[in-house]
Scaffold this motif. Structure first.
Motif, PDB file in Angstrom:
ATOM      1  N   SER A   1       0.832  -1.203   0.000  1.00 15.34           N
ATOM      2  CA  SER A   1       0.000   0.000   0.000  1.00 15.34           C
ATOM      3  C   SER A   1       0.865   1.251   0.000  1.00 15.34           C
TER       4      SER A   1
ATOM      5  N   GLN B   1       0.358   5.790  -1.025  1.00 14.16           N
ATOM      6  CA  GLN B   1      -0.499   6.827  -1.589  1.00 14.16           C
ATOM      7  C   GLN B   1       0.063   7.392  -2.890  1.00 14.16           C
TER       8      GLN B   1
ATOM      9  N   VAL C   1      -2.342  -1.595  -3.655  1.00 10.36           N
ATOM     10  CA  VAL C   1      -3.428  -0.627  -3.554  1.00 10.36           C
ATOM     11  C   VAL C   1      -2.868   0.775  -3.337  1.00 10.36           C
TER      12      VAL C   1
ATOM     13  N   ASP D   1      -3.599   3.998  -1.537  1.00 18.32           N
ATOM     14  CA  ASP D   1      -4.447   4.212  -0.372  1.00 18.32           C
ATOM     15  C   ASP D   1      -3.829   5.273   0.528  1.00 18.32           C
ATOM     16  N   ASP D   2      -4.665   5.970   1.251  1.00 18.72           N
ATOM     17  CA  ASP D   2      -4.209   6.944   2.232  1.00 18.72           C
ATOM     18  C   ASP D   2      -4.188   6.285   3.595  1.00 18.72           C
TER      19      ASP D   2
ATOM     20  N   SER E   1      -8.524   1.782   3.119  1.00 17.49           N
ATOM     21  CA  SER E   1      -9.394   0.768   2.527  1.00 17.49           C
ATOM     22  C   SER E   1      -9.303  -0.588   3.221  1.00 17.49           C
ATOM     23  N   GLN E   2      -8.408  -0.731   4.188  1.00 15.99           N
ATOM     24  CA  GLN E   2      -8.233  -2.011   4.872  1.00 15.99           C
ATOM     25  C   GLN E   2      -9.062  -2.046   6.162  1.00 15.99           C
TER      26      GLN E   2
END
Length: 374
Positions: free
Chosen positions: A260, A262, A286, A288-289, A293-294
């Motif tokens: 992951s 960003q 992914v 993601d910030d 999303s986890q």
């Protein structure tokens, strides 16, 4: 709805008194490009590297432009632009696109916040020179303290005309036009084989450390075999080029690995690295910030080499945000393995946010700790 630069905010990125959402470079870029912007039709403007929306929304407000195509490598920049646009009633003025030919095809003007990395600059302007309108003009601005002559050299590799404007409020704009013909062949992603690790690393321009392996990551790789061998789900948080994620997938073929970051560049680099090492089907990547999303309590082991700078400022809040994200997604008894510069005092924060923390290894430059989720 009225628009005011003073209303722009950084959220969901860190907000602090020493961090701003609009700077002198944003304003200088809009001023230097004003005549060109006023003559544009829809979809002829591309904005690259807009920090929090000042360039995109400023162009839309000041010149009534629509169909603005935007690329921002950090996801928090995209999210901040979307929030600021909604508040200003300008959401329909732009669209966010990946860094690729569709972003710049036929563009007549490019507004670019200069990246710190020459590699990132080369990837961006090479794409523009190859796919934008032949009469495209690039306005590339930055803070004087972060600009180098080498940036002019990169621009000259792709454009016949490069001009450095006058400085204002410690910012300057470089203007480039007349793309070279034929365009320079793209070298991205670049790859490098690391025989000592049995690993091939791929990296796009804006990825931290490029295709090299930074010494902090190496320190964590050295102790990776000891990191919760029973872990069924492993997360590489802030994956960069994917070195930790791919190494974990190679060493633990039965584990589920999630990478992951960003950064759009990091995400594409990790996918390429995973494919080159034949684990692309076992590493889920992914953008993601901070693991938003986890699900809570969804993983056993998190690997983290956190940044400690936001723009030019040393900002401990960025590491804290990642510690909190790791603590949220870890199951009770799960572990966070963190490598960080030895002069940073992260252990107290890790104890407070995650749980009991012990030192695994330390040298004059880097410390590796393991924190067990309480």
């Amino acid at each position: 709805m009225p628009f005011d630069f003073a209303d722009l905010r950084r959220r969901p990125d860190l907000e602090a008194p020493n961090l701003v959402a609009v700077d002198a470079t944003d304003r200088l870029l809009l001023d230097e490009a004003a005549t060109s912007l006023a003559a544009l039709e829809p979809r002829q403007l591309v904005v690259v590297g807009d920090h929090y929306g000042a360039l995109t929304l400023g162009a839309a407000h000041l010149h009534g432009l629509t169909g603005i195509r935007v690329f921002q490598d950090p996801l928090v920049g995209e999210l901040a632009l979307a929030a600021n646009a909604a508040e200003a009633g300008l959401s329909d003025a732009y669209e966010s696109l990946p860094l690729g030919p569709d972003l710049v095809a036929g563009a007549r003007v490019i507004l670019l916040q200069l990246p710190r990395s020459l590699a990132a600059l080369d990837e961006i302007v090479g794409l523009v020179a190859a796919h934008a309108h032949p009469e495209v003009v690039v306005y590339a601005g930055g803070r004087l303290k972060h600009m180098t002559i080498a940036m002019n050299d990169v621009l000259r590799e792709h454009f016949s005309f490069v001009y450095a404007g006058l400085a204002r409020q410690k910012s300057r704009v470089l203007t480039a036009s007349e793309p070279v013909d034929p365009p320079v062949a793209s070298p991205w992603p670049r790859t490098q084989r690391h025989d000592d690790l049995g690993l091939t690393v791929a990296a796009y321009g804006a990825t931290f450390a490029g295709s090299k392996i930074d010494i902090g990551t190496r320190a964590l790789l050295d102790v990776l075999p000891d990191a919760l061998p029973s872990a069924a789900t492993i997360v590489d948080l802030g994956c960069g080029s994917g070195v930790l994620a791919v190494s974990a997938a190679l060493a633990r073929p039965d584990a589920r690995v999630i990478a992951s970051d960003q950064s759009a560049s990091a995400v594409e680099s990790t996918r390429a690295t995973a494919d080159l090492n034949d684990v692309g089907d076992r590493v889920s990547v992914v953008r993601d910030d901070a693991l938003a999303s986890q699900a809570d309590g969804s993983c056993d082991l998190v690997l983290l080499n956190p940044p400690f700078h936001v723009d030019a400022a040393v900002e401990p809040g960025i590491a804290l945000k990642l510690f909190e994200a790791a603590a949220r997604v870890l199951r009770p008894g799960g572990e966070l393995w963190t490598v960080y510069n030895s002069h940073l005092k992260h252990r107290d924060a890790l104890e407070r946010v995650v749980g009991e923390t012990r030192q695994v290894t330390r040298n004059p430059k880097f410390t590796v700790t393991v924190s067990t989720k309480r």
